[in-house]
Scaffold this active site. Structure first.
Site, PDB file in Angstrom:
ATOM      1  CG  ASP A  14      -2.215  -0.865   1.155  1.00  0.00           C
ATOM      2  OD1 ASP A  14      -2.170  -1.425   0.158  1.00  0.00           O
ATOM      3  OD2 ASP A  14      -2.715  -1.365   2.305  1.00  0.00           O
ATOM      4  NE  ARG A  95      -2.348   1.989  13.577  1.00  0.00           N
ATOM      5  CZ  ARG A  95      -1.481   1.204  12.834  1.00  0.00           C
ATOM      6  NH1 ARG A  95      -0.350   1.521  12.590  1.00  0.00           N
ATOM      7  NH2 ARG A  95      -2.159   0.175  12.070  1.00  0.00           N
ATOM      8  CG  ASP A 124      -5.293   1.193  12.761  1.00  0.00           C
ATOM      9  OD1 ASP A 124      -5.254   1.407  14.078  1.00  0.00           O
ATOM     10  OD2 ASP A 124      -5.068   0.137  12.232  1.00  0.00           O
ATOM     11  CB  SER A 173      -4.954  -7.377   6.859  1.00  0.00           C
ATOM     12  OG  SER A 173      -4.530  -6.051   7.611  1.00  0.00           O
TER      13      SER A 173
HETATM   14  N1  ARG Z   1      -8.591  -4.342  15.390  1.00  0.00           N
HETATM   15  C1  ARG Z   1      -7.285  -3.781  15.870  1.00  0.00           C
HETATM   16  C2  ARG Z   1      -7.470  -2.315  16.413  1.00  0.00           C
HETATM   17  O1  ARG Z   1      -8.437  -1.609  16.055  1.00  0.00           O
HETATM   18  C3  ARG Z   1      -6.206  -4.191  14.897  1.00  0.00           C
HETATM   19  C4  ARG Z   1      -6.158  -3.633  13.546  1.00  0.00           C
HETATM   20  C5  ARG Z   1      -4.818  -3.795  13.069  1.00  0.00           C
HETATM   21  N2  ARG Z   1      -4.764  -3.895  11.622  1.00  0.00           N
HETATM   22  C6  ARG Z   1      -4.528  -4.998  11.056  1.00  0.00           C
HETATM   23  N3  ARG Z   1      -4.133  -4.695   9.700  1.00  0.00           N
HETATM   24  N4  ARG Z   1      -4.514  -5.951  11.401  1.00  0.00           N
HETATM   25  O2  ARG Z   1      -6.704  -2.172  17.195  1.00  0.00           O
END
Ligand code: ARG
Length: 405
Positions: A14, A95, A124, A173
């Site tokens: 990406d 983040r 995110d 992912s």
């Molecule tokens: N659901 C989790 C959160 O919101 C993890 C998201 C992480 N992204 C991924 N591509 N697995 O903190």
């Protein structure tokens, strides 16, 4: 003069596509920022080289593992942070740190825009953008996957046309850092099935883990780990070691139905061996050192902490107040917790703290008691007043209603 944008660059597909795309479509110079937060693929030099080859004007790399441990993870430990009782917030905690680094580097390098790789369906995007705006409201933010509706097939096509190497990322992912590994998508989306073994990487599935338990001890100082197995070490080192040791013993796999900020339920899989082990030990130490009222107030504050961190509110001033409470209530949490790690189980094997409230002469049912049992009936009578009086008032109410009917 061309405008400059700062891209949070991971080296994956990406964000690699974005380096070229930003130059083509927005005609701007691209500065990349790559952070080592303890993810496995952390050869920062290689990633920076790739960014240069794709035309980035500046490539900046920073190792922020100790900042992550000391300023973010430590607070999560003090707050016994588990979202919906299960998820140690590994992705959520990283983040705001990434946003802070991005704002700092954007200002240093004259970038007026920050670009991140999140989609429009997840948490995110909320965490990045709420944090960036709270830190510097003058910076623009774009998320091309969301704002320009980039989809994966188009990206792959674009990458092929522009000579961008398409890394094989597996079918899931994944987001990784020191505090855990988040795995989403593909077969995990089918909630009628168990999470397949091919999603496991840091954790040996419990049924395949060693047949003999491994004993460890964790030293806490004011609620934060300061050593492992009688050796003092940095929090980063405690976490890295425990990811390996606990993971080998089947600890850390979390499967859950999660409620995202954007109102969507999602089926998630996490691997957080160190996080689950440290939180279990912290919790055990707290149960020995804090009284019932302290534990109850702490549990309410812990709930706010997890909920707000999950929702991207790290930089909201309320977090400073919660942080002060947690620091104060953690100030007596010093001591050593021993545990046995065995096939996915964390079994307490002793707690040793000079601040412990446990008093064997009080609690023992054996002889030599220092507790005067004769005072108990009076206590129970007064303690029960409220319940007894309310119950009889309600009974009268029902009887009067029956007489009237
Ligand atoms: N659901 C989790 C959160 O919101 C993890 C998201 C992480 N992204 C991924 N591509 N697995 O903190």
């Amino acid at each position: 003069m061309k405008s400059r944008t700062l891209l949070l660059y991971s080296g994956g597909l990406d964000t690699s596509v974005m380096i070229k795309w930003l130059q083509d479509q927005l005609n701007c110079d691209v500065v990349t920022l790559t952070l080592d937060i303890g993810q496995e693929k952390n050869n920062l030099n290689e990633i920076a080289l790739k960014a240069k080859q794709l035309g980035a004007t500046d490539t900046i790399t920073r190792d922020v593992r100790d900042i992550f441990s000391e300023a973010y993870i430590s607070k999560a430990i003090m707050s016994d942070a588990l979202y919906e009782g299960k998820y140690p917030l590994s992705t959520s905690l990283a983040r705001p740190l990434m946003a802070k680094e991005a704002v700092e580097v954007a200002n240093l390098t004259g970038c007026d825009t920050i670009v991140h790789g999140s989609t429009g369906k997840g948490n995110d995007q909320v965490r990045f953008e709420v944090s960036i705006r709270a830190l510097d409201d003058s910076i623009k933010v774009i998320a091309p996957v969301r704002d320009m509706n980039m989809n994966r097939d188009e990206e792959i096509e674009y990458a092929a046309r522009n000579g961008i190497e398409i890394p094989y990322g597996g079918k899931y992912s994944v987001d990784e850092n020191l505090w855990g590994r988040s795995v989403e998508g593909s077969t995990i989306e089918d909630i009628t099935r168990e999470v397949p073994f091919d999603a496991f990487k840091w954790v040996v599935p419990p049924e395949k883990a060693s047949d003999s338990p491994e004993k460890i001890s964790l030293l806490f100082e004011k609620g934060v780990p300061a050593g492992l197995n009688d050796t003092r070490m940095s929090l980063t080192d405690v976490i890295s070691s425990l990811n390996r040791i606990a993971g080998m013993n089947g600890i850390g796999a979390i499967e859950m139905m999660e409620d995202r900020v954007v109102g969507i339920k999602s089926h998630e899989f996490y691997e957080c061996p160190a996080a689950l082990t440290i939180l279990a030990a912290h919790n055990y130490l707290a149960s020995a050192v804090l009284n019932r009222k302290e534990l109850s107030a702490k549990s309410a504050m812990d709930g706010y902490f997890s909920d707000f961190v999950y929702s991207g509110l790290w930089f909201d001033p309320v977090m400073d107040h919660i942080g002060s409470f947690e620091e104060s209530i953690n100030s007596s949490l010093t001591g050593t917790v021993s545990m046995k790690l065995y096939k996915g189980n964390i079994i307490p094997a002793g707690v040793d703290s000079s601040n412990s409230l446990y008093d064997i002469s009080m609690s023992s049912y054996g002889r030599n008691q220092s507790f005067d049992q004769g005072k108990a009936p009076g206590f129970i009578y007064i303690f029960g007043n409220e319940t007894r009086l309310t119950r009889s008032a309600r009974n009268r109410m029902v009887q009067q209603a029956e007489i009237r009917a």
